[in-house]
Scaffold this active site. Structure first.
Site, PDB file in Angstrom:
ATOM      1  CB  THR A 176       0.983  24.313  48.463  1.00  0.00           C
ATOM      2  OG1 THR A 176       0.476  25.409  47.700  1.00  0.00           O
ATOM      3  CG2 THR A 176       0.639  23.011  47.759  1.00  0.00           C
ATOM      4  CG  ASP A 203      -2.322  24.276  44.989  1.00  0.00           C
ATOM      5  OD1 ASP A 203      -2.566  25.285  45.675  1.00  0.00           O
ATOM      6  OD2 ASP A 203      -1.259  23.638  45.081  1.00  0.00           O
ATOM      7  CE  LYS A 260       7.010  22.620  36.528  1.00  0.00           C
ATOM      8  NZ  LYS A 260       7.426  23.945  37.050  1.00  0.00           N
ATOM      9  CG  ASP A 291      -3.830  24.230  48.649  1.00  0.00           C
ATOM     10  OD1 ASP A 291      -4.660  24.859  47.952  1.00  0.00           O
ATOM     11  OD2 ASP A 291      -2.644  24.102  48.290  1.00  0.00           O
ATOM     12  CG  HIS A 295      -1.023  30.843  48.755  1.00  0.00           C
ATOM     13  ND1 HIS A 295      -0.315  29.870  49.426  1.00  0.00           N
ATOM     14  CD2 HIS A 295      -0.782  30.627  47.429  1.00  0.00           C
ATOM     15  CE1 HIS A 295       0.301  29.088  48.553  1.00  0.00           C
ATOM     16  NE2 HIS A 295       0.048  29.528  47.333  1.00  0.00           N
TER      17      HIS A 295
END
EC number: 3.6.1.-
Length: 830
Positions: A162, A124, A248, A329, A439
């Site tokens: 994402t 990622d 996670k 991504d 982003h």
């Protein structure tokens, strides 16, 4: 003599033994640390294996014990629980990293593997520039890049978020098509909000398209996902064969070991396709920004994770059997709390809901009640041209650059802000998430570019390819798995140049409507058309120039259609009109050309005096029946439109040639402000580009996309938008510029495979507020506007129903590669 027993001084093969007074000086039980009586190697032999995913010399040949993460025992290969570096550490075999690059034309799979498995590995937020800058600090990724196939970068879809892009990668669909248009969104039809932390995320109604794990299972293969957006949602009533609920906190090493264990399963249970996902370097990039020591450490962690996977594959003799795609991504950009645009600076009261950040959207805060009545146009107007240095542009979704494919979904709010690099747009000064990195920006920004690397028997070796969009990856994966893809936005076959033996060979598009014939006819009465041209002294001679003999037509086609006539893929009535300097396809349905094509040389010679303008010299084309022709009387002052030329008359050096262009079959309706842009582009920019590129072939024409779905409107749809005139007003105009990569060659003698393309899809709007250009000289804004609206040739094809480059003498997959290229103009930080 009886030998004395040697004292024990090591924990080797003694971990967790029962405490003994006799060995109290060197204990290995689990309480020896409390007594401070552990052997010197207790930590390395007994504790480290419960915390480490690696072997070392001390662990090699260890006795089996509980709670180890992986084993270094002699029987671990049989038990299939070895640490991934067992063979390289304990058996002194060469590690994958130190191996030479494999070179084989065939798959090297062990017995039981009839087809190469495919692993899709996402890191990622790994922006492409990281690999350019820090490649020596990432030896495993760098080796994959060196030995396999890699792109300079892979372009994310907009918004560069994402969930949006991960789901695009596995479906081949734009966000507007698959429905995951952001990490946070509202659907008025569902009357639900979507967020990454909300329970609605698992509602299958949000998720459109067919992810590749379903494509695989529908065609008899098995698929497994170790975390991937959408994989834990019951899309179309089912899940992947194997999937993991996102957590996670799961160590990256545990994820790798699980994927490797899937490959150890019996053939009947083993997945043919697997995904693997890690959060780095995205998490660290958000916290510390892309240019930071912490990001470098996270990149090294990601590199070790890849190294672990490759070592594990080699240990199973699968390193030259598995096809591996490593990608990201999106990228990452630095942000600062000193670079914020506040809505409170533009509105006295911020009475709306705003999705803040790098890709903001605005809607009514009172939904669903006011969703459809919210005055989006008023919001855009109040956010347009308000400051000299405004760090965003406000757009209605339908006016966004077509290259974004971000309009045709009810979840896309009508007000969208395109924000400058490193800036954020937010409601007010309470916003706090403005340090580190983020982003979501325009997918043309260099900082948003993602990595793409591939390795395995299906891919070419030691190969760098040009950039491409991530919508193409789904088709690529289907080809590797020998699957038939579900319908998607990719262009199947455009990535064949990555593969050793392409599975899919594209076929040429089938033309729906070949051209009709428009015959040279009698001169119509000027009274019928309302057109006049007092400067023509011999009308018959001027008109006769349009009556080309066959040989002259062939020469015109050689000069002006060097790559073949664009084929028409919709039902249309049109005819080809040949002139010496240009060719047009005149449509009897919309009363204007579908396209005009011409070639200009590096040394374009313009006339010494300006040619007559449309207002004082325009005549009916004698090849078009009057009832099928535009007339000058169609352009009434109250319509705010003016006739514009697709082929500029001043591109012809002689007077007679100029009159070839001053005909109604060469005009299209243009708003007067748009004509400013169009005329500057043709008078100034085109000659400049022709000089830089040693000539250009130019194809231009109208686009009709009133429902903003990114596809051409049928003629009955266009008819609904014709008001007070028989001339339909285009929503956009396209321009496709083709030249030769080798600037010593012209567009007419360029060898196959060497073409270079630059395309634009220009919104046709009655003002130039997008560029705040009402009082600005054209040279300050036209080129920047055009660069904003650059596009792929494929985008032009979808919006026009045309098929370009029909006569290129090269494999069709190479032509598709050209059509899917998107030129990038590097944007400086504003």
């Amino acid at each position: 003599l009886k030998q004395s027993k040697q004292p024990l001084e090591s924990c080797r093969n003694r971990c967790n033994e029962t405490f003994s007074e006799e060995l109290s000086y060197c204990s290995c039980d689990n309480k020896c640390t409390e007594r401070k009586a552990c052997c010197w190697d207790y930590q390395d032999i007994c504790v480290l294996p419960t915390q480490s995913w690696s072997c070392n010399k001390l662990r090699c040949g260890e006795k089996r014990m509980a709670n180890v993460l992986c084993s270094c025992s002699e029987d671990c290969l049989t038990k299939k629980d070895c640490c991934t570096d067992y063979k390289s550490i304990c058996k002194r075999e060469t590690s994958w990293l130190k191996d030479q690059c494999a070179s084989s034309s065939a798959s090297q799979c062990p017995e039981g593997f009839d087809q190469s498995p495919l692993i899709l590995f996402s890191m990622d937020g790994f922006r492409a520039e990281y690999l350019e800058t820090w490649d020596t600090l990432m030896p495993n990724i760098n080796k994959l890049k060196t030995c396999g196939t890699h792109a300079k970068y892979m372009r994310a879809v907009y918004p560069t978020k994402t969930f949006v892009n991960h789901y695009t990668i596995v479906t081949g669909l734009y966000a507007e098509t698959h429905g995951i248009i952001d990490n946070n969104m509202y659907d008025v039809k569902l009357n639900q909000n979507f967020s990454l932390s909300g329970s609605n995320m698992r509602n299958a109604a949000w998720w459109g398209g067919q992810p590749i794990w379903h494509t695989a299972s529908y065609q008899g293969l098995k698929a497994a996902t170790y975390f991937w957006p959408g994989s834990e949602v019951k899309i179309n009533g089912s899940y992947p064969t194997i999937y993991k609920v996102y957590n996670k906190s799961t160590p990256f090493e545990a994820r790798v070991m699980e994927v490797l264990k899937w490959l150890d399963l019996p053939k009947a249970k083993r997945p043919d396709f697997s995904t693997l996902y890690i959060e780095e370097p995205d998490t660290t990039g958000h916290k510390f920004g892309p240019v930071s020591g912490q990001v470098i450490k996270s990149l090294q962690m990601a590199d070790r994770t890849l190294g672990m996977l490759m070592e594990g594959l080699k240990q199973r003799n699968l390193h030259n059997c598995v096809n591996l795609i490593l990608l990201a991504d999106h990228g990452m950009e630095a942000i600062s709390c000193n670079r914020l645009e506040y809505m409170t600076d533009y509105f006295n009261t911020v009475d709306f809901f705003m999705y803040e950040g790098a890709a903001p959207r605005i809607r009514s805060k009172n939904v669903p009640k006011d969703f459809y009545t919210f005055d989006s146009e008023a919001i855009v107007k109040k956010l347009t041209c308000r400051k000299p240095k405004q760090h965003f542009k406000a757009y209605l979704a339908k006016d966004l650059p077509k290259r974004l494919h971000f309009a045709n979904n009810i979840r896309i709010d009508k007000v969208n802000l395109m924000v400058d690099r490193q800036w954020l747009a937010v409601r007010n000064k309470k916003y706090k998430y403005c340090s580190g990195g983020t982003h979501g920006y325009d997918n043309e920004f260099k900082s948003m570019e993602a990595i793409f690397l591939a390795h395995g028997p299906g891919f070419k070796e030691k190969t760098e390819v040009t950039s491409f969009e991530n919508i193409e990856v789904y088709n690529l994966m289907c080809d590797l798995l020998k699957l038939k893809p579900a319908p998607n936005n990719g262009t199947h076959g455009s990535l064949n140049h990555l593969l050793k033996n392409p599975f899919y060979n594209p076929s040429p598009a089938k033309e729906q409507s070949p051209p009709l014939y428009c015959l040279f006819g009698p001169v119509p009465s000027p009274d019928v058309s309302g057109c006049k041209c007092s400067s023509i002294t011999d009308l018959e001679a001027v008109n006769q120039r349009l009556n080309l003999i066959d040989q002259a037509k062939m020469q015109s086609e050689a000069d002006n259609l060097p790559y073949g006539r664009p084929h028409v893929l919709q039902h249309s009535k049109y005819c080809l009109l040949h002139q010496t300097k240009y060719i047009s396809a005149y449509s009897q349905d919309i009363l204007m050309p579908l396209w005009n094509s011409y070639t200009i040389s590096k040394s374009l010679v313009k006339p010494t005096s300006a040619p007559p303008s449309a207002s004082d010299c325009l005549r009916l084309d004698v090849r078009i029946p009057t009832v099928q022709s535009q007339t000058c009387s169609n352009y009434q002052p109250d319509l705010a439109i003016t006739p514009g030329f697709l082929y500029p008359p001043d591109f012809s050096s002689s007077g007679p040639e100029q009159y070839d262009a001053l005909i109604t079959s060469n005009i299209v309706p243009m708003y007067k402000e748009f004509a400013r842009l169009w005329n500057y582009f043709h008078s100034t920019l085109l000659p400049k580009y022709a000089t830089e590129r040693n000539g250009l072939n130019v194809i231009s024409g109208p686009i009709f996309d009133y429902n903003y779905d990114g596809h051409f409107d049928p003629y009955d749809t266009i008819d609904q938008y014709v008001n007070n005139t028989k001339i339909p007003i285009p929503t956009h105009y396209f321009v496709v510029l083709t030249s030769c990569e080798n600037s010593t060659k012209t567009p007419l003698n360029c060898p196959p495979g060497s073409l270079k393309v630059l395309s634009f899809i220009l919104p046709h709007r009655p003002d130039n507020s997008e560029s705040c250009a009402d009082k600005s000289p054209d040279n300050l804004w036209v080129e920047e506007r055009m660069q904003t609206h650059t596009a792929r040739v494929r985008d032009v094809e979808l919006l026009t129903g045309l098929d370009f480059y029909s006569a290129l003498k090269q494999p069709l997959s190479e032509t598709l590669r050209l059509k899917t290229f998107l030129p990038i103009f590097i944007n400086s930080v504003n």
